[in-house]
Design a protein around this motif. Structure first.
Motif, short mmCIF file in Angstrom:
data_model
loop_
_atom_site.label_atom_id
_atom_site.label_comp_id
_atom_site.label_asym_id
_atom_site.label_seq_id
_atom_site.Cartn_x
_atom_site.Cartn_y
_atom_site.Cartn_z
N GLU A 6 101.68 1.59 93.38
CA GLU A 6 101.20 0.30 93.89
C GLU A 6 100.56 0.42 95.27
OE1 GLU A 6 102.83 -4.32 94.16
OE2 GLU A 6 104.19 -2.67 94.64
N SER A 7 100.58 1.59 95.86
CA SER A 7 100.15 1.74 97.25
C SER A 7 98.71 1.29 97.46
CB SER A 7 100.33 3.19 97.69
OG SER A 7 101.69 3.55 97.68
N PHE A 8 97.82 1.61 96.53
CA PHE A 8 96.44 1.14 96.65
C PHE A 8 96.37 -0.37 96.52
CE2 PHE A 8 92.60 -0.43 94.66
CZ PHE A 8 91.58 0.13 95.42
N TRP A 9 97.03 -0.90 95.50
CA TRP A 9 96.89 -2.32 95.16
C TRP A 9 97.46 -3.23 96.23
CZ3 TRP A 9 93.56 -3.04 91.50
CH2 TRP A 9 93.38 -2.05 90.52
N ILE A 10 98.46 -2.77 96.93
CA ILE A 10 99.09 -3.61 97.93
C ILE A 10 98.21 -3.78 99.17
CG2 ILE A 10 100.40 -1.98 99.38
CD1 ILE A 10 102.90 -3.73 98.73
N GLY A 11 97.23 -2.88 99.34
CA GLY A 11 96.31 -2.98 100.48
C GLY A 11 95.18 -1.99 100.35
N GLU A 61 100.43 -1.33 78.21
CA GLU A 61 100.31 -2.35 79.25
C GLU A 61 101.06 -1.92 80.50
OE1 GLU A 61 101.30 -6.34 78.41
OE2 GLU A 61 99.65 -6.65 77.01
N THR A 62 100.53 -2.33 81.64
CA THR A 62 101.20 -2.03 82.89
C THR A 62 102.48 -2.83 83.01
OG1 THR A 62 100.85 -1.81 85.28
CG2 THR A 62 100.02 -3.82 84.25
N SER A 63 103.33 -2.46 83.94
CA SER A 63 104.60 -3.14 84.13
C SER A 63 104.37 -4.59 84.59
CB SER A 63 105.46 -2.40 85.16
OG SER A 63 104.75 -2.27 86.38
N ALA A 64 105.36 -5.43 84.36
CA ALA A 64 105.23 -6.86 84.65
C ALA A 64 104.91 -7.11 86.11
CB ALA A 64 106.52 -7.58 84.25
N ASP A 65 105.47 -6.30 87.02
CA ASP A 65 105.25 -6.55 88.45
C ASP A 65 103.82 -6.22 88.88
OD1 ASP A 65 105.98 -3.76 88.02
OD2 ASP A 65 105.94 -3.56 90.20
N LYS A 66 103.05 -5.54 88.01
CA LYS A 66 101.67 -5.21 88.37
C LYS A 66 100.64 -6.09 87.64
CE LYS A 66 102.74 -0.79 90.16
NZ LYS A 66 104.07 -0.63 89.59
N GLN A 67 101.12 -7.01 86.81
CA GLN A 67 100.20 -7.89 86.10
C GLN A 67 99.36 -8.74 87.06
OE1 GLN A 67 99.45 -7.95 82.94
NE2 GLN A 67 101.00 -6.52 82.20
N LYS A 68 99.89 -8.98 88.25
CA LYS A 68 99.16 -9.79 89.23
C LYS A 68 97.86 -9.12 89.69
CE LYS A 68 102.25 -7.90 92.77
NZ LYS A 68 103.41 -8.19 93.62
N TYR A 69 97.74 -7.82 89.44
CA TYR A 69 96.52 -7.10 89.82
C TYR A 69 95.52 -6.99 88.67
CZ TYR A 69 99.68 -5.60 93.58
OH TYR A 69 100.57 -5.57 94.62
N ALA A 70 95.80 -7.63 87.54
CA ALA A 70 94.99 -7.43 86.33
C ALA A 70 93.53 -7.80 86.55
CB ALA A 70 95.58 -8.23 85.17
N ASP A 71 93.27 -8.92 87.17
CA ASP A 71 91.87 -9.34 87.37
C ASP A 71 91.11 -8.33 88.22
OD1 ASP A 71 92.31 -11.58 85.84
OD2 ASP A 71 92.55 -12.94 87.55
N ALA A 72 91.75 -7.87 89.28
CA ALA A 72 91.11 -6.87 90.15
C ALA A 72 90.90 -5.56 89.39
CB ALA A 72 91.97 -6.63 91.39
N TYR A 73 91.87 -5.17 88.59
CA TYR A 73 91.76 -3.94 87.82
C TYR A 73 90.54 -3.99 86.89
CZ TYR A 73 92.60 -0.59 84.06
OH TYR A 73 92.45 0.39 83.12
N TRP A 74 90.40 -5.09 86.15
CA TRP A 74 89.28 -5.19 85.20
C TRP A 74 87.94 -5.30 85.91
CZ3 TRP A 74 89.86 -3.23 80.77
CH2 TRP A 74 91.10 -3.27 80.11
N ALA A 75 87.94 -5.85 87.12
CA ALA A 75 86.70 -5.87 87.91
C ALA A 75 86.27 -4.46 88.25
CB ALA A 75 86.90 -6.70 89.18
N TYR A 76 87.23 -3.58 88.58
CA TYR A 76 86.91 -2.17 88.87
C TYR A 76 86.41 -1.46 87.60
CZ TYR A 76 89.15 -2.42 93.49
OH TYR A 76 89.46 -2.72 94.78
#
Length: 312
Positions: free
Chosen positions: A289-294, A40-55
């Motif tokens: 996180e550079s991609f995910w942040i923007g 599993e990814t780190s806790a601070d990146k869980q907020k991107y989970a929905d976007a990740y699974w969409a990709y």
């Protein structure tokens, strides 16, 4: 000295030495032994989970081709997924994934490059995913494996192919290590996102930060174990040394708040090469996180860099 006192005096350092060896072996297995799942990814990146699974869902709706290397060698068989561009294209990106990941975990970058008109190749590195290998080489063996993927791209796309090497975290270090190899002229540029300077420095840094353990004696013992298992010392696994031989344009990306691969490693890697180079430290971004942040800003920077060096 009495016999009992002599034995006791000898037993203490021997016990300590044995404990250190056992701890080093445990550390080696924890860090270097393959795992057949993606943690599993780190806790601070869980907020991107929905976007990740969409990709990821996007990826598996594409006309994926399965590529393989070393078919007749079960211990060295490598697997990759190839997604052809929407329209016929000479441009291909080879995307190198992070530690204990696989090609699927790079679906967001595959989507970005696919939208930019690229063919996309997503290898599973040695010791990861569907590829063979008992141990993780942290980019060192992978740098040569990827030469095989480069050759396969040229055979598929043609001699007019324009190839970009792209990687994040361990993948960033992998493409940095590739930079020191003899690469065919079809390889035009490299993009390395948050790659480390060397596995020796990275391991020593994480030992201190996460486990409050010193570099000595653990890193040298782990290096010796790796020499026995994999055939090379950890000091051999160096992005910096490979970058000294680099001749290709290279774009370094790194999160400003990265505490997993600290920003001083970015600067050391950047200074190592005299080839055309750019550096982008992404404000407020942690590790990978550079991609995910923007995503839009990330694609804009990548496109601007590549437009300088690719013909199309």
């Amino acid at each position: 000295m009495k016999k009992r006192s002599w034995v006791a005096a000898l037993a203490t350092p021997l016990t300590l030495f044995t404990a250190t060896l056992l701890a080093s072996e445990k550390l080696y297995n924890f860090a270097f032994k393959r795992v057949d799942y993606v943690p599993e990814t780190s806790a601070d990146k869980q907020k991107y989970a929905d976007a990740y699974w969409a990709y990821v869902n996007w990826l598996y709706r594409q006309p994926i081709q399965k590529w393989q290397l070393n078919l007749g060698d079960a211990e060295n068989r490598l697997v990759a997924q190839y997604v052809p561009a929407k329209a016929n294209s000479r441009k291909t990106v080879i995307i190198s994934h992070g530690y204990k990941g696989d090609g699927e975990t790079m679906a967001n970058y595959a989507y970005m490059f696919h939208n930019m008109g690229y063919n996309v190749l997503l290898p599973d590195d040695r010791g990861h995913g569907k590829s063979a290998g008992k141990y993780i080489s942290f980019g060192w063996q992978d740098r040569r494996d990827y030469l095989g993927w480069v050759d396969q791209v040229i055979k598929t796309v043609g001699k007019s192919a324009e190839i970009v090497l792209f990687g994040v975290s361990m993948g960033g270090a992998t493409v940095e290590m590739m930079s020191g190899e003899e690469l065919p002229p079809q390889v035009k540029a490299i993009i390395a996102d948050c790659g480390y300077t060397s596995i020796e420095e990275e391991l020593a840094y994480l030992l201190k930060r996460q486990f409050h353990l010193p570099k000595y004696p653990f890193v040298p013992i782990v290096s010796f174990i790796n020499r026995h298992r994999m055939g090379y010392f950890l000091s051999d696994v160096s992005s910096v040394e490979q970058l000294r031989h680099n001749k290709l344009p290279i774009f370094f990306i790194h999160g400003e708040k990265d505490v997993y691969v600290p920003s001083w490693m970015l600067k050391k890697n950047y200074r190592a090469t005299t080839a055309p180079k750019m550096m982008w430290q992404v404000p407020n971004a942690t590790h990978a996180e550079s991609f995910w942040i923007g995503p839009a800003a990330y694609e804009k920077h990548v496109s601007a860099f590549l437009n300088r060096y690719l013909d199309d």
